[in-house]
Motif scaffolding. Structure first.
Motif, PDB file in Angstrom:
ATOM      1  N   SER A   1      10.025  -3.364  -0.459  1.00 60.66           N
ATOM      2  CA  SER A   1       9.235  -2.319  -0.949  1.00 60.66           C
ATOM      3  C   SER A   1       9.708  -2.226  -2.602  1.00 60.66           C
ATOM      4  O   SER A   1       9.024  -2.402  -3.537  1.00 60.66           O
ATOM      5  CB  SER A   1       9.068  -0.708  -0.662  1.00 60.66           C
TER       6      SER A   1
ATOM      7  N   ALA B   1       7.673  -3.852  -5.840  1.00 59.39           N
ATOM      8  CA  ALA B   1       7.426  -2.706  -6.958  1.00 59.39           C
ATOM      9  C   ALA B   1       8.124  -3.542  -8.194  1.00 59.39           C
ATOM     10  O   ALA B   1       7.428  -3.268  -9.274  1.00 59.39           O
ATOM     11  CB  ALA B   1       8.019  -1.589  -6.702  1.00 59.39           C
TER      12      ALA B   1
ATOM     13  N   LYS C   1       0.883  -1.191   0.022  1.00 54.37           N
ATOM     14  CA  LYS C   1       0.045  -0.164  -0.015  1.00 54.37           C
ATOM     15  C   LYS C   1       0.779   1.314   0.094  1.00 54.37           C
ATOM     16  O   LYS C   1       2.111   1.292   0.343  1.00 54.37           O
ATOM     17  CB  LYS C   1      -0.914   0.022   1.096  1.00 54.37           C
ATOM     18  N   SER C   2       0.123   2.368  -0.596  1.00 57.07           N
ATOM     19  CA  SER C   2       0.835   3.622  -0.521  1.00 57.07           C
ATOM     20  C   SER C   2       1.344   4.170   0.938  1.00 57.07           C
ATOM     21  O   SER C   2       2.209   4.811   1.128  1.00 57.07           O
ATOM     22  CB  SER C   2       0.099   4.622  -1.284  1.00 57.07           C
ATOM     23  N   SER C   3       0.564   3.736   1.911  1.00 54.88           N
ATOM     24  CA  SER C   3       1.032   4.210   3.451  1.00 54.88           C
ATOM     25  C   SER C   3       2.249   3.713   3.663  1.00 54.88           C
ATOM     26  O   SER C   3       3.024   4.153   4.664  1.00 54.88           O
ATOM     27  CB  SER C   3      -0.260   3.771   4.220  1.00 54.88           C
ATOM     28  N   SER C   4       2.736   2.331   3.306  1.00 56.90           N
ATOM     29  CA  SER C   4       4.038   1.726   3.590  1.00 56.90           C
ATOM     30  C   SER C   4       5.371   2.850   3.142  1.00 56.90           C
ATOM     31  O   SER C   4       6.081   2.683   4.141  1.00 56.90           O
ATOM     32  CB  SER C   4       4.265   0.533   2.961  1.00 56.90           C
ATOM     33  N   ILE C   5       5.120   3.598   2.309  1.00 59.43           N
ATOM     34  CA  ILE C   5       6.147   4.613   1.872  1.00 59.43           C
ATOM     35  C   ILE C   5       6.486   5.773   3.060  1.00 59.43           C
ATOM     36  O   ILE C   5       7.362   6.065   3.635  1.00 59.43           O
ATOM     37  CB  ILE C   5       5.965   5.351   0.529  1.00 59.43           C
TER      38      ILE C   5
END
Length: 132
Positions: A118, A122, A68-72
């Motif tokens: 990540s 990706a 998910k983008s929140s992991s960044i």
């Protein structure tokens, strides 16, 4: 909200509360058990803090597998925590111990593992061209 939270902060807070705030010595024995072998197992405050930190690191790495983008954002907060731990280790009395250094290194492992996982995720998810 839990996805943003760097769980290694719990290990740092546990150290701060136990050692810096309450003044518990790292060498204080918390538990003595006689083992069937006849040996006596002794658990110190330092060992307990490191055990807690290891379990927290496991959950951090499990959290890093999220795509998910929140992991960044979580990785960024973990990096900030690592930098803060390094500065605290160097400049705050009571934190310049081997135990806190290992907790700081665990936060570094969290940062490196988070970004590495990540990137690998990706790369694996990236597709090129027509996939029929």
């Amino acid at each position: 909200m839990a996805r943003f939270f760097p769980f290694m902060l719990l290990a740092v807070v546990a150290y701060g509360v136990a050692v810096a705030a309450m003044g518990v010595p790292l060498s204080q024995e918390l538990l003595n058990l006689r083992l069937p072998s006849g040996s006596v197992f002794t658990l110190t405050m330092s060992e307990l803090l490191l055990a807690i930190s290891t379990v927290v690191l496991f959950f951090e790495i499990m959290n890093a597998t999220s795509a998910k983008s929140s992991s960044i954002f979580n990785h960024g907060l973990s990096l900030v925590l690592f930098i803060a731990c390094g500065l605290i280790f160097l400049f705050v009395p009571g934190f310049g111990t081997g135990t806190f250094l290992i907790i700081t290194l665990m936060s570094l492992v969290d940062v490196v593992a988070g970004y590495s996982i990540s990137i690998l995720t990706a790369r694996r998810d990236m597709t090129f061209g027509n996939q029929e």
